[in-house]
Design a protein around this motif. Structure first.
Motif, PDB file in Angstrom:
ATOM      1  N   VAL A 265      -7.134  -6.906   0.936  1.00  0.00           N
ATOM      2  CA  VAL A 265      -7.918  -6.479  -0.220  1.00  0.00           C
ATOM      3  C   VAL A 265      -9.206  -5.839   0.297  1.00  0.00           C
ATOM      4  N   VAL A 266      -9.443  -4.595  -0.095  1.00  0.00           N
ATOM      5  CA  VAL A 266     -10.613  -3.868   0.386  1.00  0.00           C
ATOM      6  C   VAL A 266     -11.788  -4.011  -0.577  1.00  0.00           C
ATOM      7  N   LYS A 267     -11.520  -3.845  -1.863  1.00  0.00           N
ATOM      8  CA  LYS A 267     -12.601  -3.861  -2.848  1.00  0.00           C
ATOM      9  C   LYS A 267     -12.054  -4.359  -4.174  1.00  0.00           C
ATOM     10  N   SER A 268     -12.833  -5.180  -4.843  1.00  0.00           N
ATOM     11  CA  SER A 268     -12.425  -5.727  -6.128  1.00  0.00           C
ATOM     12  C   SER A 268     -13.458  -5.352  -7.186  1.00  0.00           C
ATOM     13  N   GLY A 269     -12.982  -4.775  -8.273  1.00  0.00           N
ATOM     14  CA  GLY A 269     -13.853  -4.399  -9.374  1.00  0.00           C
ATOM     15  C   GLY A 269     -13.441  -5.078 -10.661  1.00  0.00           C
ATOM     16  N   ILE A 270     -14.076  -4.691 -11.758  1.00  0.00           N
ATOM     17  CA  ILE A 270     -13.780  -5.299 -13.048  1.00  0.00           C
ATOM     18  C   ILE A 270     -12.394  -4.879 -13.537  1.00  0.00           C
ATOM     19  N   VAL A 272     -10.219  -2.548 -11.518  1.00  0.00           N
ATOM     20  CA  VAL A 272      -9.310  -2.123 -10.449  1.00  0.00           C
ATOM     21  C   VAL A 272      -9.592  -2.926  -9.196  1.00  0.00           C
ATOM     22  N   VAL A 273      -8.525  -3.288  -8.493  1.00  0.00           N
ATOM     23  CA  VAL A 273      -8.615  -3.919  -7.173  1.00  0.00           C
ATOM     24  C   VAL A 273      -7.970  -2.964  -6.168  1.00  0.00           C
ATOM     25  N   GLU A 274      -8.683  -2.680  -5.082  1.00  0.00           N
ATOM     26  CA  GLU A 274      -8.201  -1.732  -4.072  1.00  0.00           C
ATOM     27  C   GLU A 274      -7.618  -2.493  -2.891  1.00  0.00           C
ATOM     28  N   TYR A 275      -6.384  -2.130  -2.532  1.00  0.00           N
ATOM     29  CA  TYR A 275      -5.680  -2.741  -1.403  1.00  0.00           C
ATOM     30  C   TYR A 275      -5.447  -1.680  -0.326  1.00  0.00           C
ATOM     31  N   GLU A 276      -5.392  -2.139   0.911  1.00  0.00           N
ATOM     32  CA  GLU A 276      -5.176  -1.220   2.044  1.00  0.00           C
ATOM     33  C   GLU A 276      -4.046  -1.759   2.913  1.00  0.00           C
ATOM     34  N   VAL A 277      -3.084  -0.887   3.184  1.00  0.00           N
ATOM     35  CA  VAL A 277      -1.930  -1.221   4.026  1.00  0.00           C
ATOM     36  C   VAL A 277      -2.013  -0.398   5.294  1.00  0.00           C
ATOM     37  N   THR A 278      -1.987  -1.062   6.429  1.00  0.00           N
ATOM     38  CA  THR A 278      -2.038  -0.394   7.739  1.00  0.00           C
ATOM     39  C   THR A 278      -0.745  -0.674   8.486  1.00  0.00           C
ATOM     40  N   GLY A 279      -0.094   0.394   8.954  1.00  0.00           N
ATOM     41  CA  GLY A 279       1.155   0.259   9.698  1.00  0.00           C
ATOM     42  C   GLY A 279       1.163   1.128  10.940  1.00  0.00           C
ATOM     43  N   TYR A 280       2.181   0.938  11.779  1.00  0.00           N
ATOM     44  CA  TYR A 280       2.279   1.659  13.051  1.00  0.00           C
ATOM     45  C   TYR A 280       3.714   2.150  13.234  1.00  0.00           C
ATOM     46  N   VAL A 281       3.820   3.414  13.701  1.00  0.00           N
ATOM     47  CA  VAL A 281       5.120   4.030  13.962  1.00  0.00           C
ATOM     48  C   VAL A 281       5.125   4.575  15.391  1.00  0.00           C
ATOM     49  N   LYS A 282       6.328   4.848  15.903  1.00  0.00           N
ATOM     50  CA  LYS A 282       6.449   5.334  17.279  1.00  0.00           C
ATOM     51  C   LYS A 282       5.979   6.775  17.430  1.00  0.00           C
ATOM     52  N   SER A 283       6.323   7.607  16.467  1.00  0.00           N
ATOM     53  CA  SER A 283       6.025   9.041  16.559  1.00  0.00           C
ATOM     54  C   SER A 283       5.036   9.439  15.480  1.00  0.00           C
ATOM     55  N   ARG A 284       4.082  10.275  15.845  1.00  0.00           N
ATOM     56  CA  ARG A 284       3.112  10.770  14.874  1.00  0.00           C
ATOM     57  C   ARG A 284       3.792  11.610  13.796  1.00  0.00           C
ATOM     58  N   ASP A 285       4.863  12.296  14.152  1.00  0.00           N
ATOM     59  CA  ASP A 285       5.549  13.146  13.185  1.00  0.00           C
ATOM     60  C   ASP A 285       6.220  12.341  12.080  1.00  0.00           C
ATOM     61  N   ARG A 286       6.432  11.038  12.291  1.00  0.00           N
ATOM     62  CA  ARG A 286       7.112  10.212  11.293  1.00  0.00           C
ATOM     63  C   ARG A 286       6.147   9.525  10.349  1.00  0.00           C
TER      64      ARG A 286
END
Length: 489
Positions: A265-270, A272-286
């Motif tokens: 959870v990045v930011k919580s408001g009255i 809207v709540v903002e969520y952030e998903v971080t992932g990793y892949v082998k190739s930048r093109d993907r």
């Protein structure tokens, strides 16, 4: 030398120079090593021809030669130095190619210029007998004037040297410099050429690249990160949303297991709540394809969560509390209705005991609001081991196996807690074992957590050294007061 082709050594040397030029121009570049070997062989033969003709590149041409022969000898002696510089440059570049990269021309050009400069000075000193000191002094003054006039350009050149030496990026790397992202196409004397994602060419001076922060998205090359931002309504419970996001992450096969993807959870408001998903892949093109796939998985997981919530949407206060208890989610609607009929709401003030330790619970407690503290008695002191909030259960052991509680539960703040007496559910429990099974799983988890905490209990350390010796000395000479009590209770 009495070979036929050395009968005229100066003419033979001239022919060897022509052969070198033809060889280097017409032989394909894929035969680079063979071209280099041929150049070395021609240079050796050219040196033998000059020596056979009475010339030495380390000395002037004999003065008694006639004018045409003198001019030809002078030209061939100067050509020997330049031929040698060219051969030495090619050998050095062939050796350094694996380290500096085949597409980086700046270091090659600088190395070649340095070698040719030395060769030109040597030819002027040995062959033409020019005053090298005066020449160097004059060239130094000219270099200062030119340097002042080309200060900005020289700054780019030397910055390019630093970039090539430190190698923060290479050709074909995807980098970001001064807010501009692109693929490195070429690194020349003055600038670095980037190809942006829009297909345009950006030329960044090397001095700007050296002074700004450089982000190399191509290193490390075994994984590449990407980030998704999701904004959802605040009416959705964050724990349920994070559970859906983690399930979506697990459903995406192209995400790397290490480093593991995460959702926060990045930011919580009255609203809207903002969520952030971080992932990793082998190739930048993907990254784009995986991002789109992950967005689709998140949408499907959230849709499933909202559907379940709509199906079990509470109709009263007791129903809302039961829906917030994770251990009771598998119960049927009929079982929930039976529990709701037997729920009694009680208020507890801060520090009031809700359930004592080593007591067999006669009821099940569900926290509606407030904070409850769980403590263990260790010696004469109560040690807090955890805190509980809305939607958590207390007293499950009384329903499962009639064993006493493992801790004391006190209201940490003012609390509203629902109580379900076991006696009122006694006949119903024998016919519905789902509740007992759910509470048994919760009891097992809490017992293992308590055992792990007790096993990791820190051991008391006996003080040693100067501090312990000083403490004992102070205690030894301490005189007890007559009005002091013998023992503190």
């Amino acid at each position: 030398m009495d070979q036929l082709w050395f009968a005229f050594p100066l003419i033979s040397g001239s022919l060897l120079l022509v052969a070198d030029i033809v060889l280097w121009q017409w032989v394909p570049t894929r035969f680079q090593r063979w071209k280099m070997l041929g150049r070395v062989l021609l240079f050796v033969l050219f040196s033998m021809a000059l020596l056979d003709g009475g010339l030495s590149p380390l000395y002037q041409v004999p003065a008694d030669w006639d004018a045409p022969r003198h001019v030809l000898g002078t030209l061939l002696s100067i050509a020997w130095w330049l031929f040698g510089a060219r051969t030495l440059t090619m050998i050095a570049l062939l050796v350094m190619a694996p380290k500096i990269g085949g597409k980086g021309h700046l270091l090659q050009d600088l190395l070649g210029a340095l070698i040719f400069l030395v060769a030109a000075v040597a030819a002027a000193a040995y062959v033409l007998d020019l005053p090298v000191k005066g020449l160097l002094a004059t060239s130094g003054a000219v270099a200062i004037i030119v340097g002042l006039a080309l200060q900005s350009t020289l700054g780019d050149v030397f910055s390019g040297i630093v970039l090539n030496a430190s190698k923060p990026f290479r050709v074909d790397d995807w980098i970001g410099v001064d807010g501009i992202e692109g693929k490195v196409i070429e690194i020349d004397w003055r600038s670095t050429h980037l190809l942006t994602s829009e297909g345009s060419m950006v030329v960044i001076p090397n001095a700007v690249a050296a002074k700004n922060r450089i982000t190399n998205f191509s290193r490390p090359d075994h994984f590449h990160s990407f980030t998704l931002t999701v904004e959802l309504s605040s009416r959705l419970r964050p724990s349920l949303v994070l559970d859906s996001l983690n399930k979506a992450i697990q459903g995406c096969r192209e995400l790397l297991a290490q480093p593991a993807a995460s959702a926060v959870v990045v930011k919580s408001g009255i609203r809207v709540v903002e969520y952030e998903v971080t992932g990793y892949v082998k190739s930048r093109d993907r990254r784009s394809a995986v991002s789109n796939q992950l967005f689709d998985l998140i949408h499907r997981q959230l849709a499933s969560t909202e559907t379940r919530q709509d199906q079990v949407r509470p109709v009263n206060r007791q129903s809302a509390v039961l829906n917030s208890v994770g251990a009771l989610r598998m119960l049927s609607d009929a079982d929930r209705a039976e529990l709701q009929r037997n729920m009694r709401l009680s208020a507890y003030a801060a520090r009031e005991v809700v359930l004592a330790q080593d007591v067999v619970p006669e009821a099940l407690y569900i926290i509606e609001s407030g904070v409850v503290s769980a403590s263990l008695l260790q010696g004469d002191t109560w040690v807090e081991v955890g805190r509980m909030g809305p939607g958590e259960l207390i007293g499950e052991s009384g329903f499962v196996d009639q064993t006493p509680t493992l801790a004391r539960f006190c209201a940490y703040t003012d609390c509203m807690i629902y109580r379900i007496d076991r006696a009122e559910l006694e006949p119903w429990l024998h016919e519905h074992s789902e509740l007992i099974g759910a509470l048994a799983g919760l009891q097992k988890f809490r017992a293992s957590a308590r055992a792990a905490m007790l096993d990791n209990k820190p051991q008391a350390v006996d003080p040693t050294g100067f501090v312990d010796w000083l403490r004992k000395r102070v205690t030894r000479f301490q005189v007890p007061r007559k009005d002091a009590p013998d023992k503190l209770s």
